[in-house]
Write an enzyme that holds these catalytic residues in place. Structure first.
Site, PDB file in Angstrom:
ATOM      1  N   THR A  53       4.327   1.195  -1.268  1.00 40.24           N
ATOM      2  CA  THR A  53       5.225   1.643  -1.460  1.00 40.24           C
ATOM      3  C   THR A  53       3.606   2.408  -3.372  1.00 40.24           C
ATOM      4  O   THR A  53       5.068   2.936  -3.743  1.00 40.24           O
ATOM      5  CB  THR A  53       4.757   0.649  -2.277  1.00 40.24           C
ATOM      6  OG1 THR A  53       6.626  -0.641  -1.217  1.00 40.24           O
ATOM      7  CG2 THR A  53       6.120  -0.232  -3.631  1.00 40.24           C
ATOM      8  N   PHE A  86      -3.362  -0.251   7.096  1.00 44.65           N
ATOM      9  CA  PHE A  86      -4.395  -1.720   6.705  1.00 44.65           C
ATOM     10  C   PHE A  86      -5.217  -1.423   6.174  1.00 44.65           C
ATOM     11  O   PHE A  86      -5.339  -1.149   5.329  1.00 44.65           O
ATOM     12  CB  PHE A  86      -4.746  -2.336   8.143  1.00 44.65           C
ATOM     13  CG  PHE A  86      -3.281  -2.150   9.084  1.00 44.65           C
ATOM     14  CD1 PHE A  86      -2.023  -3.147   8.866  1.00 44.65           C
ATOM     15  CD2 PHE A  86      -3.913  -1.936  10.521  1.00 44.65           C
ATOM     16  CE1 PHE A  86      -1.057  -3.793  10.171  1.00 44.65           C
ATOM     17  CE2 PHE A  86      -2.069  -2.142  11.524  1.00 44.65           C
ATOM     18  CZ  PHE A  86      -1.447  -3.069  11.262  1.00 44.65           C
ATOM     19  N   ALA A 139      -3.480   1.893  13.187  1.00 48.40           N
ATOM     20  CA  ALA A 139      -4.564   1.713  12.090  1.00 48.40           C
ATOM     21  C   ALA A 139      -5.975   0.555  13.348  1.00 48.40           C
ATOM     22  O   ALA A 139      -6.387   0.498  13.315  1.00 48.40           O
ATOM     23  CB  ALA A 139      -4.696   1.539  11.480  1.00 48.40           C
ATOM     24  N   LYS A 158       6.871  -6.172  10.679  1.00 42.01           N
ATOM     25  CA  LYS A 158       7.500  -4.946  10.256  1.00 42.01           C
ATOM     26  C   LYS A 158       8.666  -5.198   9.515  1.00 42.01           C
ATOM     27  O   LYS A 158       8.892  -4.451   8.360  1.00 42.01           O
ATOM     28  CB  LYS A 158       5.878  -4.004  10.123  1.00 42.01           C
ATOM     29  CG  LYS A 158       5.591  -3.549   8.807  1.00 42.01           C
ATOM     30  CD  LYS A 158       4.887  -2.816   9.501  1.00 42.01           C
ATOM     31  CE  LYS A 158       3.848  -1.891   8.165  1.00 42.01           C
ATOM     32  NZ  LYS A 158       3.066  -0.935   8.750  1.00 42.01           N
ATOM     33  N   ARG A 176       2.004   8.138   7.325  1.00 43.64           N
ATOM     34  CA  ARG A 176       2.602   8.470   8.662  1.00 43.64           C
ATOM     35  C   ARG A 176       3.213   8.113   9.111  1.00 43.64           C
ATOM     36  O   ARG A 176       4.603   7.480   8.101  1.00 43.64           O
ATOM     37  CB  ARG A 176       1.942   6.806   9.039  1.00 43.64           C
ATOM     38  CG  ARG A 176      -0.323   6.895   9.161  1.00 43.64           C
ATOM     39  CD  ARG A 176      -0.934   6.434   9.819  1.00 43.64           C
ATOM     40  NE  ARG A 176      -0.085   4.321   9.190  1.00 43.64           N
ATOM     41  CZ  ARG A 176      -0.787   3.623   9.406  1.00 43.64           C
ATOM     42  NH1 ARG A 176      -1.104   3.050  10.714  1.00 43.64           N
ATOM     43  NH2 ARG A 176      -0.725   2.693   8.875  1.00 43.64           N
ATOM     44  N   PHE A 188       4.430  -8.749  -8.738  1.00 45.78           N
ATOM     45  CA  PHE A 188       5.648  -9.405  -8.658  1.00 45.78           C
ATOM     46  C   PHE A 188       6.581  -9.826  -9.774  1.00 45.78           C
ATOM     47  O   PHE A 188       5.729 -10.424 -10.592  1.00 45.78           O
ATOM     48  CB  PHE A 188       5.417 -10.449  -7.360  1.00 45.78           C
ATOM     49  CG  PHE A 188       5.129  -9.364  -5.966  1.00 45.78           C
ATOM     50  CD1 PHE A 188       6.455  -9.349  -5.004  1.00 45.78           C
ATOM     51  CD2 PHE A 188       3.466  -8.955  -5.801  1.00 45.78           C
ATOM     52  CE1 PHE A 188       6.384  -8.529  -4.001  1.00 45.78           C
ATOM     53  CE2 PHE A 188       4.152  -8.113  -4.168  1.00 45.78           C
ATOM     54  CZ  PHE A 188       4.926  -7.943  -3.206  1.00 45.78           C
ATOM     55  N   TRP A 194       6.672  -0.771  -7.581  1.00 43.64           N
ATOM     56  CA  TRP A 194       7.662  -1.507  -7.001  1.00 43.64           C
ATOM     57  C   TRP A 194       9.221  -1.893  -7.708  1.00 43.64           C
ATOM     58  O   TRP A 194      10.381  -1.329  -7.383  1.00 43.64           O
ATOM     59  CB  TRP A 194       7.619  -2.836  -5.574  1.00 43.64           C
ATOM     60  CG  TRP A 194       8.766  -3.715  -5.553  1.00 43.64           C
ATOM     61  CD1 TRP A 194       9.283  -3.464  -4.384  1.00 43.64           C
ATOM     62  CD2 TRP A 194       9.526  -4.778  -5.794  1.00 43.64           C
ATOM     63  NE1 TRP A 194       9.738  -4.312  -3.817  1.00 43.64           N
ATOM     64  CE2 TRP A 194      10.113  -5.254  -4.749  1.00 43.64           C
ATOM     65  CE3 TRP A 194       9.493  -5.502  -7.022  1.00 43.64           C
ATOM     66  CZ2 TRP A 194      10.915  -5.954  -4.556  1.00 43.64           C
ATOM     67  CZ3 TRP A 194      10.414  -6.515  -6.847  1.00 43.64           C
ATOM     68  CH2 TRP A 194      11.481  -6.967  -5.741  1.00 43.64           C
ATOM     69  N   LYS A 214       0.703  -1.230   0.645  1.00 39.26           N
ATOM     70  CA  LYS A 214      -0.023   0.162  -0.003  1.00 39.26           C
ATOM     71  C   LYS A 214       1.366   0.973  -0.229  1.00 39.26           C
ATOM     72  O   LYS A 214       0.956   2.055  -0.789  1.00 39.26           O
ATOM     73  CB  LYS A 214      -1.147   0.059   0.734  1.00 39.26           C
ATOM     74  CG  LYS A 214      -1.717   1.104   1.021  1.00 39.26           C
ATOM     75  CD  LYS A 214      -3.090   0.754   2.451  1.00 39.26           C
ATOM     76  CE  LYS A 214      -2.423   0.762   3.688  1.00 39.26           C
ATOM     77  NZ  LYS A 214      -1.598  -0.131   4.631  1.00 39.26           N
TER      78      LYS A 214
END
Length: 555
Positions: free
Chosen positions: A73, A301, A273, A105, A94, A381, A409, A71
């Site tokens: 990214t 999230f 979140a 994470k 954030r 990906f 990405w 998200k």
């Protein structure tokens, strides 16, 4: 491919003065924190407040999985894509918490070639905003215990002090503690505990305040506990509103950094979140909307938590609404929602993908309930299977939803051009975004609406403690506020193991907390905790720094 931190360390950052200049800001408008970070002076608002707002894009996602969704990214890459199209775009994110950073994470500054930099600084201390929250929160904690020790003029019941302490780390051993042991001069013994800093009501206030005066008013309304005759005690009653506010004199100012492609980015505030409302600050968003043509921001999230709270809490207080929403998904995450283990996600599995699509479909339906123009971004990906990508595209089209492949990405802004162009078309559509519920409804009705409409719950149940809290807060007139539901991020339900699209479940509300200063109620469901723990192998174990200051392992 190189790691995120290696890519970030090789980037060519522009001096922050140059980034500010691209927004029309001068050296007098910013306060520099080294070469590549700055805070925006609050006086800038008087110069820009009459400008029209730019367009606002909200980036959200399906329920997160161990496979990752991307998200942040996508948010970063989309900002870069708009700049490539000649638009004056910004992003707003954030601030990362040290807890998840050293826990499971890792870093939270995007990934691959769609990152914000300097990523090491952003992930580690940054400009000290979160430390300011920690200090202010614990100052209030100390004032409470000192008041009780020094005669307790307000008759605070030590058994009903609701204000805990905070630290910006994951430390399960601090969830439940005993204070005041040692002797008469060491305080009054009582039970308490620690939350993670980003769960502090002061963090929520920092992110919802419109200016310093608004923040001061909100801080004064914080309820820290109750008297022996059950009357609420506030920070204003303890006469520390001014002292607490002055600790935020710098923290309230938005932080300016940049992306790998030198797109301006505000990174400010960081409420969790699942525990809190999960959005960057109102201050950063309102400044960015005046300084740019297009602002891309995210909500934490999945859309069941982030997007719902962004609209029903942040937008309700801030007075603006999104012009479009991007729902991020990956083939791997969709298969995870279909029951595939992490080790099997790269293998073709049409049946699992079809089951996992139900999670995405529910989030699409939810965005339609807000009347939000929606586009699905499939974060691609390298090992994705073309047949599975085609299947998801076709499923989205049958739902009447625009869908595109996002390759930010691997390719940075160039990989998000199609997504940016689709959003430009969406901006032309009429907008009629609405709130999900009327904030003046009874507390249980507001919770029922969220649980049924957004989560898909069949019913809601309440513990005796939650029932009692609802009666008490209604009795003192604190029920006419939005509700922030604290829930696991991994499922639409309150059970993290129920992936996909759970049905016929009951949402269990075990506790109601009053965040009177922030302006909402917190309904804690399931086994959600406000102080996370570390995993068996914390991310901290692979981090290091050499004698030249080069950091490794911060992925």
């Amino acid at each position: 491919m190189k790691s995120d931190v290696e890519i970030a360390q090789e980037s060519k950052m522009q001096p922050i003065l140059q980034i500010a200049a691209s927004l029309g800001l001068t050296e007098e408008d910013i306060e520099q924190y080294g070469k590549y970070k700055a805070k925006i002076s609050l006086s800038v608002w008087d110069k820009i407040k009459q400008r029209p707002n730019g367009k606002l894009v909200l980036v959200s996602a399906i329920n997160p999985t161990a496979a990752g969704e991307g998200k942040t990214t996508t948010t970063v890459g989309l900002g870069d894509a708009f700049r490539r199209l000649g638009k004056k775009a910004m992003i707003a994110l954030r601030e990362p918490s040290l807890g998840p950073c050293f826990g499971m994470k890792g870093g939270a500054a995007g990934g691959g070639y769609a990152q914000i930099v300097p990523m090491e600084d952003i992930n580690l201390h940054f400009t000290g905003d979160i430390h300011a929250v920690t200090s202010a929160h614990n100052l209030l904690s100390a004032i409470i215990d000192n008041h009780i020790q020094q005669g307790n003029v307000l008759s605070i019941d030590p058994r009903r002090v609701t204000w805990r302490r905070v630290i910006d780390l994951n430390d399960r051993a601090l969830r439940h503690i005993i204070l005041g042991l040692g002797g008469k001069t060491d305080g009054v013994p009582r039970e308490s505990g620690f939350d993670i800093t980003v769960a502090s009501e002061l963090m929520a206030i920092l992110c919802l305040a419109k200016d310093l005066d608004d923040m001061k008013q909100r801080i004064g309304k914080i309820i820290v506990g109750y008297t022996y005759d059950n009357k609420p005690v506030t920070a204003a009653d303890l006469k520390v509103t001014g002292a607490l506010t002055l600790l935020f004199k710098d923290a309230i100012k938005p932080n300016l950094v940049q992306t790998l492609e030198n797109t301006p980015a505000f990174v400010h505030g960081g409420p969790f979140a699942n525990i809190a409302h999960g959005c960057n600050s109102v201050m950063a968003s309102k400044f960015a909307l005046k300084l740019s043509e297009i602002l891309i921001t995210e909500a934490g999230f999945g859309a069941d938590l982030g997007a719902e709270k962004f609209i029903d809490i942040k937008c309700r207080f801030a007075g603006f609404m999104p012009d479009a929403v991007v729902l991020v998904a990956t083939i791997r995450a969709l298969k995870a929602h279909g029951g595939v283990s992490k080790t099997e996600l790269t293998k073709e599995n049409q049946q699992a993908l079809e089951l996992g699509m139900e999670n995405l479909k529910k989030h699409i339906e939810n965005m339609q309930k807000f009347n939000l123009p929606t586009v699905v971004a499939i974060n691609v990906f390298p090992n994705d299977i073309e047949a599975e990508l085609a299947f998801v595209r076709e499923q989205c089209k049958t739902l009447g939803v625009t869908v595109t492949l996002s390759k930010v990405w691997a390719d940075g802004g160039a990989g998000g051009m199609e997504l940016a162009e689709q959003l430009l078309d969406m901006f032309k559509q009429p907008k009629a975004v609405r709130f999900l519920y009327d904030e003046t409804l009874p507390v249980k009705e507001k919770i029922r609406v969220i649980a049924k409409e957004i989560y898909g719950a069949e019913a809601v149940s309440y513990s005796k403690a939650a029932e009692k809290s609802i009666q008490e807060l209604t009795g003192i007139g604190l029920d006419k506020t939005p509700v922030c539901i604290a829930k696991t991020q991994y499922s639409l339900s309150d059970d993290a193991t129920k992936t996909g699209r759970p049905e016929k479940f009951t949402l269990m509300v075990r506790e109601i907390r009053i965040a009177a200063g922030a302006g909402f109620l917190v309904a804690i469901t399931g086994d959600i905790m406000t102080m996370p723990g570390l995993p068996k192998k914390p991310a901290a174990e692979i981090m290091d720094i050499d004698n030249n200051g080069k950091i490794s392992g911060l992925f």
